[in-house]
Design a protein around this motif. Structure first.
Motif, short mmCIF file in Angstrom:
data_model
loop_
_atom_site.label_atom_id
_atom_site.label_comp_id
_atom_site.label_asym_id
_atom_site.label_seq_id
_atom_site.Cartn_x
_atom_site.Cartn_y
_atom_site.Cartn_z
N ASP A 52 115.46 1.94 -15.99
CA ASP A 52 113.92 1.67 -16.50
C ASP A 52 114.06 0.23 -16.85
N ASP A 53 114.99 -0.05 -17.75
CA ASP A 53 115.13 -1.73 -18.16
C ASP A 53 115.61 -2.63 -17.10
N GLU A 57 113.51 -5.67 -15.54
CA GLU A 57 114.20 -7.04 -15.69
C GLU A 57 114.25 -7.67 -14.49
N ARG B 35 105.49 -5.42 -18.78
CA ARG B 35 106.42 -6.33 -19.10
C ARG B 35 106.21 -7.47 -18.13
N ARG B 328 111.46 -7.77 -25.53
CA ARG B 328 112.24 -7.12 -24.74
C ARG B 328 112.84 -8.36 -23.99
N TRP B 331 117.36 -5.93 -20.88
CA TRP B 331 117.49 -4.49 -20.96
C TRP B 331 118.00 -4.15 -22.25
N ARG B 332 118.61 -3.18 -22.80
CA ARG B 332 118.96 -2.63 -23.89
C ARG B 332 119.87 -3.66 -24.53
#
Lengths: 198, 491
Positions: A52-53, A57, B35, B328, B331-332
């Motif tokens: 998802d991220d 990105e 985003r 953001r 990512w994490r």
């Protein structure tokens, strides 16, 4: 696999990138066009959650680097896969851990919910998943990239070459080597038919 | 490759069966799209330009054979950049502070914190193609910049002089004896110490920075970015500024806690505001009035030589509304950029804070990620990487100190003594040349000797006004906050 590149779409993609120089929102069209498949590629390697991220990105990076896109060096789609693969590179350890977990996991545990494959395929695949994961885990990073770009992203050799910035011939030789190793790792079992010994 | 068209791809089918995942959820699609749109809006709002790489310079689409617009004025301007341009011999650094007295109480207890955290624009906050000369900065540019009524809680620090003591450097265990052969020894504490050399400044910063907090609930950064642009009619210089604050939620228990599931990325926040634009100096203001006091400027498609502005950008004089949202970076686990790659807390935690080991690690990482640089090129890459660590990454004070010590060991930085940064703060300036795409340019790093933290990174290049006069375009990133804090974001 390896659907031939769709030339008109590719040209359209490149035009969109260039238009986005001055009209950033043009880039959203590329997102709508390719987000799902980039997500599937990343999710296959790192799991849905991280995908998802990371897939999002990929498009942020692509957007920021849109002026560096060079249509002479390939189409937009492999360019996006290249960015996604670069982002994946920082997660190699996680990917390896995931493969290790998959190798040890009881059959089927590693699947996300909602998988659409038939039960039969899942069972047979699950029975070989441990061996497969172990074999993939032993592949070099470059070999792993080629494998997943072909198997999950359905890229042609030419597109893989563009994605990874390697010669066309190298793609073929890497894939041949990968398949040899996987076959050996599977113990000569045809994974879609046998597998009871998995 | 013969196998492709031959028998069925058994192994690949198995890989597909095991590793295929369903497509993204609608929420993931929507979130990613939001985003991207936020990034686009940010681009439109700030006019941030992704500076073209060499690939872009060869970029030509369709029938138009011309290269893409290049926002960076470069040495292609040729003689304008040389010392024969008539400007190079002017006195250097006329950055006279007019803002210095009486504001001490307004100082954020730590001057000069801040950090630029954007992924794409962060690393090269300063555009390419700089002029060689800092000297011809037009009368009091920085002072006027600081005085510009674009204030948005821009707490200006005290202008009270900060004396850099060479003492800490002298006691630095990593580099005993900060003075080169033939120099006076350290310990002069009077006027003679006004101009320590670059190595002394960097080693003193390394020592000072170790007093910074090494843990906190958040890694907070606040920066003001600015661009000096020629007006589209090339009659005067416009200063445009934005501010941005970022809060990255730290891990419970500080830096030494193990972690596997990732920290609470959902608590990361950013807020920011476009601070507006206006004529940069009184002289520019006069020209601006003569031009009818425009309140907005529409730039052409070709912005070469005008400064760091997007083609066809609309630059507005009025400040924008405050904006904020979840932050953001990537990512994490991604919290910044190291050697041009996104990197995360875990990776940063693993960096050695011994200078020699850190240097070895960075050199190998640079070679791995960015290609095999040698000699001066590697030194330039190494310097850039150390700058990333010092100013843009959530690292321990010890790691920042190690980066300073590596910088101190590299050639090519020149001390300029005490200067005033774009926010009117005083600090020790170091200039250095940056080579990108084969083009040299000059940048200036201003360090707060008290905290060892960077105050600003600036870059300037020569530009030509419509009447043939000399001007300067360029950009800066000024750091207002940078470091760990137990404060919380506002919302």
């Amino acid at each position: 696999m390896a659907a031939p590149p769709d030339a008109p779409v590719a040209a359209d993609d490149a035009a969109l990138v260039e238009r986005s120089w001055h009209d950033p929102e043009s880039f959203a069209v590329l997102y709508d066009r390719y987000f799902a498949e980039i997500h599937r590629y990343v999710a296959g390697r790192l799991g849905t959650h991280l995908a998802d991220d990371l897939a999002a990105e990929t498009f942020l990076v692509a957007f920021r680097k849109r002026r560096t896109f060079d249509p002479d060096r390939g189409a937009v789609r492999p360019w996006l896969y290249g960015i996604a693969t670069n982002l994946l590179a920082d997660h190699r350890r996680r990917e390896t851990r995931g493969l290790e977990a998959l190798r040890r996991a009881p059959a089927g545990e590693a699947f996300d919910g909602g998988h659409e494959d038939s039960v039969a395929t899942r069972v047979t695949a699950a029975s070989v998943q441990g061996r497969l994961a172990a074999a993939i885990r032993r592949l070099s990073a470059g070999d792993r990239d080629v494998l997943f770009l072909v198997a999950l992203a359905d890229l042609s050799y030419q597109e893989v070459a563009q994605t990874l910035g390697i010669p066309f011939g190298t793609v073929g030789s890497r894939l041949n080597r990968v398949r040899r190793k996987l076959r050996s790792g599977l113990g000569g079992v045809n994974p879609m038919i046998g597998g009871s010994d998995g | 490759m013969d196998e492709r068209n031959g028998h069925p791809a058994d192994e690949l089918d198995a890989v597909r069966a095991v590793f295929s995942r369903p497509g993204p959820s609608p929420e993931a699609v929507a979130s990613g799209r939001a985003r991207l749109l936020a990034e686009m809006a940010e681009t439109a709002r700030t006019g941030e330009v992704t500076v073209p790489t060499p690939a872009a310079r060869t970029h030509a689409l369709g029938p138009d054979p011309s290269p893409g617009p290049d926002p960076s004025p470069g040495p292609r301007s040729g003689p304008n950049f040389g010392p024969n341009s008539g400007t190079g011999s002017r006195p250097r650094l006329q950055l006279v502070s007019g803002t210095s007295s009486g504001t001490g109480s307004g100082l954020n207890s730590r001057p000069g914190r801040g950090l630029l955290f954007g992924v794409g624009s962060g690393r090269r906050a300063v555009a390419r193609g700089r002029a060689r000369w800092w000297g011809q900065v037009r009368g009091g540019l920085a002072g006027v910049a600081a005085a510009c009524a674009l204030a948005l809680a821009l707490t200006l620090p005290s202008g009270s002089p900060i004396h850099l003591s060479p003492g800490p450097a002298a006691s630095d265990p990593a580099r005993p004896g900060p003075d080169g052969p033939g120099r006076d020894g350290p310990g002069r504490d009077g006027a003679g110490s006004e101009r320590p050399d670059a190595r002394q400044v960097l080693l003193a910063a390394a020592t000072a920075t170790t007093a910074e907090p090494s843990a906190g609930a958040y890694w907070r950064t606040r920066v003001v970015t600015g661009q000096y642009l020629l007006s589209p009619d090339r009659r005067y210089v416009i200063l445009r500024r934005s501010t941005r604050e970022t809060w990255l939620a730290g891990r419970d228990g500080g830096r030494d806690g193990g972690r596997d599931g990732g920290r609470e990325g959902g608590r990361d926040r950013w807020s920011g505001r476009y601070l507006g634009a206006g004529p940069a100096t009184p002289r520019d203001e006069a020209a601006w009035r003569a031009a009818g006091s425009p309140s907005a400027w529409r730039y052409p498609a070709d912005v070469a030589g005008l400064g760091r502005v997007a083609p066809e950008a609309l630059v507005e004089a009025a400040p924008g509304a405050p904006a904020s949202g979840p932050h953001r970076v990537g990512w994490r686990d991604a919290d910044g950029i190291l050697t041009k790659q996104l990197t995360g807390w875990t990776a940063l935690d693993g960096l050695p804070d011994d200078p020699a080991r850190l240097r070895a690690y960075l050199v190998s990482r640079i070679a791995r990620e960015n290609g095999a640089y040698v000699g001066r090129e590697m030194e330039a890459e190494l310097r850039e990487t150390c700058m990333e660590i010092i100013s843009r990454l959530p690292v321990s004070p010890e790691l920042r100190a190690a980066a300073y010590r590596i910088l101190a060991s590299l050639p090519g930085m020149t001390a300029q003594g005490e200067v005033t940064d774009p926010l009117g703060r005083t600090g020790q300036a170091l200039t250095y040349q940056v080579v990108e795409d084969g083009r040299p340019s000059d940048e200036r790093l201003v360090i707060d000797p008290a905290s060892g933290l960077p105050l600003a990174v600036e870059s300037r290049s020569a530009a030509r006004l419509a009447d043939g006069g000399d001007a300067q375009v360029g950009s800066f990133t000024a750091y207002q906050e940078i470091g760990w804090t137990d404060d919380r974001p506002a919302d």
